[in-house]
Enzyme design. Structure first.
Site: not given
Length: 492
Positions: A184, A230, A247, A323
């Site tokens: 995480e 990041r 999307g 991920d």
């Protein structure tokens, strides 16, 4: 670095699922594993393998949580995956009369996956990943054994979880990782000292932990351990809490099912379009969207690096991290997009490399102090330590207390105490709190957290009473787990 290079791009992928083996099928359990394996791990590895065969090196940095690596090597899971791929093909055949175009497309997808699995994966993931690492195509990361949220662990338990994970990765891949994906991206001040003691030289945090200054890796505190941040401006172009390429209207919709077959027949069409009104999936439209969005991403990366170089007066770095399951599982076209981006970036003057390669290139700045942080909601610890999961936090504290009292210094190795330690590590996985906080199969997550914790308490009671035969019988009743390199003596 070449004078014609505008900067360096690092792609970091992290493969992670909670411990699922031998815990049933849809809507939880092994179905999650097989879906991600078929739709993400197989095609992503195929992309990297093709590029490696063309002589490309240092393509990306890849982390596989040890508990997932164990599942990808487990004979039970390998056999189950083979059957699942065959079932996928049969589901496509069953849909042929109703949805002929979709059925033909899914048949081809299933056949490709089945051929890839039978050709390279029947002995597990470790030989596949080791081959890519040995070829110099990827840098492989390690990490704590069961993806526990490090800041909430006692220092002794945190060190034990990390060492257990690093040893397991070394056994599977032949080399001890020098970099980790901290679960995480969780961080608390001082954790870098534990990393240094374990031989970890680099890890990842989220951009806000570095106040958005992610253009260079940074040494942490007084250590020589390096943190990479990041870059959210770049990462969120692909996937963010509210937007991103997956999307787009022409990509396959993840949430819309043909329920008789379990196949996904629709494209996104529009964010507010009801499932029954979504348009049929069109692979050609999706392929055009991949080309468009890959070109857009390359332009974004190049522009970002040019701006950073002008501001810093030196070559800069941008890190995008995701991920692995995004690429193919959540976003069906993700592997094709990944292939396109990794080909287009060098042609645009961007050096593609791993985190290790960025350090070797000198893209490291001065020391920085990092605050308590994560990559979760709010970029703090609320997902894993908030009021909603207070019961799990309290449970984890008790598990750690029991674990730390279970091994005496100088004791011989004991398989029963190893089993207790393994159950404790499984109980401490960050996934259970995450799933509760995000209301994603929360009941299942609480059941798993409390179940493993109960195993720890029960086994500790039996061992304190000297009832070793009863303890052995009890362990035999638990679901089988192939995660077999836990040595509880590391806690002493």
């Amino acid at each position: 670095m070449s004078d014609s290079t505008v900067g360096t791009f690092c792609l970091v992928l992290h493969s992670h699922l909670p411990w699922l083996a031998h815990h049933g099928r849809w809507p939880v359990g092994e179905e999650w594993l097989y879906q991600s394996w078929a739709h993400a791990y197989l095609p992503v590895v195929e992309v990297v393998s093709r590029l490696a065969e063309e002589g490309r090196r240092d393509l990306l940095t890849l982390g596989v949580t040890p508990v997932l690596a164990a599942q990808l090597d487990d004979p039970h899971c390998l056999d189950g995956m083979h059957h699942w791929l065959g079932g996928w093909m049969l589901r496509a055949h069953d849909a042929a009369a109703r949805l002929p175009d979709l059925a033909a497309y899914e048949h081809r997808q299933a056949a490709t996956a089945l051929e890839s699995f039978e050709r390279g994966w029947r002995h597990g993931a470790s030989p596949v990943l080791r081959g890519l690492s040995d070829a110099g195509a990827v840098e492989l990361l390690g990490g704590p054994a069961t993806h526990a949220f490090g800041p909430l662990l006692q220092p002794e338990v945190r060190a034990f979880a990390l060492e257990t994970g690093l040893v397991d990765t070394t056994v599977r891949l032949g080399t001890r990782p020098a970099g980790i994906w901290a679960p995480e991206c969780g961080y608390a001040p001082g954790m870098e000292d534990g990393y240094a003691a374990a031989g970890v030289r680099r890890f990842l945090v989220d951009g806000p932990a570095l106040r958005g200054e992610t253009a260079l890796a940074r040494t942490v505190g007084s250590s020589d351990v390096v943190a990479f941040g990041r870059d959210l401006d770049v990462t969120y172009r692909v996937w963010s809490p509210r937007s991103g390429y997956p999307g787009g209207r022409d990509y396959r919709d993840f949430h819309t099912y043909d329920h008789p077959s379990g196949l996904k027949p629709a494209r996104v069409t529009g964010r507010s379009v009801a499932p029954e009104r979504k348009r049929p999936y069109d692979p050609q439209r999706a392929a055009a969207a991949v080309r468009r969005d890959a070109a857009d991403f390359v332009a974004v990366v190049r522009s970002r690096l040019v701006d950073l170089q002008e501001r810093l007066g030196r070559p800069a770095l941008t890190v995008a991290a995701f991920d692995t399951e995004l690429f193919g599982h959540w976003w069906h076209e993700g592997p094709a997009w990944l292939d396109a981006v990794l080909r287009l970036l060098p042609a645009a003057g961007v050096r593609v490399t791993s985190l290790r390669g960025a350090v070797d290139a000198g893209l490291v700045g001065g020391p920085v102090d990092i605050p308590e942080s994560s990559w979760g909601s709010g970029k703090d610890w609320r997902v894993w330590a908030g009021e909603q999961v207070a019961d799990i936090v309290g449970l984890n504290e008790q598990v750690q207390k029991t674990l730390l009292s279970s091994v005496a210094p100088g004791a011989a190795r004991d398989p029963l105490r190893d089993a207790l330690a393994q159950e404790a590590l499984l109980a401490l996985s960050s996934d259970w709190a995450f799933m509760v906080s995000k209301d994603s199969a929360a009941g299942y997550a609480r059941e798993r957290a409390h179940g493993h914790a109960q195993h720890v308490a029960e086994l500790a009671t039996l061992l304190r009473a000297g009832r070793r035969t009863a303890a052995t019988r009890r362990i035999a009743q638990w679901p089988a787990t192939p995660f077999g390199t836990v040595d509880a003596r590391g806690l002493a």
